[in-house]
Scaffold this motif. Structure first.
Motif, PDB file in Angstrom:
ATOM      1  N   THR A  55      43.580  34.396  56.936  1.00 32.76           N
ATOM      2  CA  THR A  55      43.796  35.584  56.090  1.00 32.76           C
ATOM      3  C   THR A  55      42.568  36.485  56.039  1.00 32.76           C
ATOM      4  O   THR A  55      42.535  37.428  55.250  1.00 32.76           O
ATOM      5  N   GLY A 107      48.215  34.914  60.516  1.00 33.09           N
ATOM      6  CA  GLY A 107      47.880  35.918  59.515  1.00 33.09           C
ATOM      7  C   GLY A 107      47.719  37.267  60.169  1.00 33.09           C
ATOM      8  O   GLY A 107      46.993  37.403  61.165  1.00 33.09           O
ATOM      9  N   GLU A 152      45.473  40.066  64.405  1.00 34.97           N
ATOM     10  CA  GLU A 152      46.029  38.887  63.752  1.00 34.97           C
ATOM     11  C   GLU A 152      45.178  37.660  64.056  1.00 34.97           C
ATOM     12  O   GLU A 152      44.378  37.644  65.003  1.00 34.97           O
ATOM     13  N   ALA A 161      49.523  33.387  50.944  1.00 28.43           N
ATOM     14  CA  ALA A 161      48.518  32.334  51.031  1.00 28.43           C
ATOM     15  C   ALA A 161      47.752  32.154  49.723  1.00 28.43           C
ATOM     16  O   ALA A 161      47.367  31.037  49.365  1.00 28.43           O
ATOM     17  N   LYS A 177      48.299  38.476  51.044  1.00 26.63           N
ATOM     18  CA  LYS A 177      47.768  37.496  51.991  1.00 26.63           C
ATOM     19  C   LYS A 177      48.943  36.776  52.654  1.00 26.63           C
ATOM     20  O   LYS A 177      49.125  35.570  52.495  1.00 26.63           O
ATOM     21  N   SER A 191      43.616  39.954  56.546  1.00 26.00           N
ATOM     22  CA  SER A 191      44.673  40.466  55.677  1.00 26.00           C
ATOM     23  C   SER A 191      44.108  41.411  54.622  1.00 26.00           C
ATOM     24  O   SER A 191      42.909  41.424  54.340  1.00 26.00           O
ATOM     25  N   VAL A 246      51.098  34.877  55.237  1.00 26.19           N
ATOM     26  CA  VAL A 246      50.892  33.995  56.386  1.00 26.19           C
ATOM     27  C   VAL A 246      52.246  33.486  56.862  1.00 26.19           C
ATOM     28  O   VAL A 246      53.076  33.036  56.054  1.00 26.19           O
TER      29      VAL A 246
END
Length: 370
Positions: A275, A298, A305, A325, A283, A278, A285
């Protein structure tokens, strides 16, 4: 009035007081501490109209008096005090002097009239029961993170306290996206009026957790529309949140779905890594399961990513599901189990999280849309 009190004992009470006093209120009196001295006792009170705290210290007192001092400044003065004893005395004319015995250091403070301070409930004869401080601290820690922080969802902005059966105290918190529940056996809990359950505000629960962390045993009780917590130093009184707590039992899955067993520490670290790209708010996932493993993905939008593969205990059909997440990590952070079990149903039903060393504890987390 003149009182001499031990600095460390006074500081401990004032730390509770300044945490309760409302520093942002338009009513100046709510940012003060009411000090009352009589019959060898100093009593300190604070309230924000939703939570109240009253602490008492045995002290060497001459005369009687009652006045209000700025809670935060009084706490800061005592915290920085260089001597073991603090003298609190009413000054000639107006104000209060806080000084040391030798008068090398003295603060003269303006006061607010004691009669302007809101009255706190008088507690006498209410049924209260003992609970280990460690148990109460654990129960709050394992639920409060799931309570809502949105003002619009007032009934969800606290911890629901009720009974489960005749001998278990239950706490539940939810914000509509995740839920946390814990049960603990507490002798005498059947004597408390908790059959319908009560909602304790987040701020009060946080202070109860701090108090419980410092005590071997505390006492809890219910009085009309207040939840009570008594410690060796004082009494915390929290007004219930008015509103209907949702039927949390209705969202607990009754049938098992796809069960996956993770190493809690490894999954937590992997979630933090994937993350990193992110956004702060979401967050998300993606979990791509296949027999014996999962790939965590993520996405950071234009940033790209992150992917990480983990070995897991799972032997079912491949499937994919998304989770926030942060919600998972907040559950894992309060658990003691080395291995956690995720019971995952569909994308529209909550995932149930449990662990063998977290008996009586369960968390639910809703998946996010694929």
């Amino acid at each position: 009035m003149k009182a001499i009190v031990d600095k460390e004992r006074l500081l401990k009470v004032l730390s509770r007081i300044q945490a309760v006093a409302d520093k942002k209120s338009s009513m100046a009196i709510l940012s003060t501490v009411l000090v009352e001295g009589r019959e060898e006792k100093l009593t300190f009170s604070a309230t924000d109209l939703e939570i109240g705290y009253r602490g008492t210290l045995v002290s060497d007192i001459e005369g009687e008096g009652a006045f209000c001092l700025p809670a935060r400044k009084f706490y800061e003065i005592v915290k920085s005090f260089p001597k073991e004893n603090v003298v609190i005395e009413t000054a000639d004319g107006e104000g209060v002097v806080v000084r040391d015995l030798d008068e090398d250091l003295a603060y003269r403070l303006a006061v607010f009239p004691a009669e302007d301070f809101p009255s706190l409930p008088e507690i006498s004869g209410e049924a209260m029961i003992d609970i280990p401080g460690e148990t109460l601290e654990e129960m709050i820690e394992k639920t409060i993170f799931a309570a809502s922080t949105e003002e619009a969802r007032y009934a969800l902005s606290g911890i629901f306290v009720t009974r489960e059966g005749d001998d278990k105290l239950r706490m539940v918190a939810t914000d509509g996206h995740r839920l946390s529940l814990i049960d603990r056996e507490v002798p005498g809990v059947e004597s408390l009026d908790l059959s319908e359950g009560v909602i304790v505000p987040r701020k009060a629960a946080q202070e109860m957790k701090r108090i419980a962390a410092d005590e071997m045993v505390v006492r809890i009780g219910v009085r009309e529309n207040h939840f009570l917590l008594a410690s060796s130093e004082g009494m915390l009184m929290a007004r219930f949140i008015e509103g209907q707590f949702p039927d949390y039992r209705a969202v607990i899955p009754q049938e098992s779905g796809r069960v996956v067993v993770f190493d809690r520490a490894k999954l937590s670290e992997a979630l933090k890594r994937v993350t990193l790209l992110s956004t702060e708010k979401y967050k998300v996932v993606r979990f791509e399961f296949s027999p014996g493993e999962v790939v965590l993905i993520g996405t950071g939008g234009e940033l790209g990513e992150a992917r990480e593969r983990l070995t897991v205990a799972y032997e079912g059909e491949p499937f994919t599901i998304n989770f926030n997440a942060r919600y998972l990590l907040e559950v894992f952070n309060v658990m003691a189990s080395e291995e956690v079990e995720l019971d995952i149903g569909s994308e529209r039903t909550p995932c149930r999280i449990t662990g063998s060393k977290d008996e009586g504890f369960m968390a639910l987390v809703m998946p996010m849309a694929l």
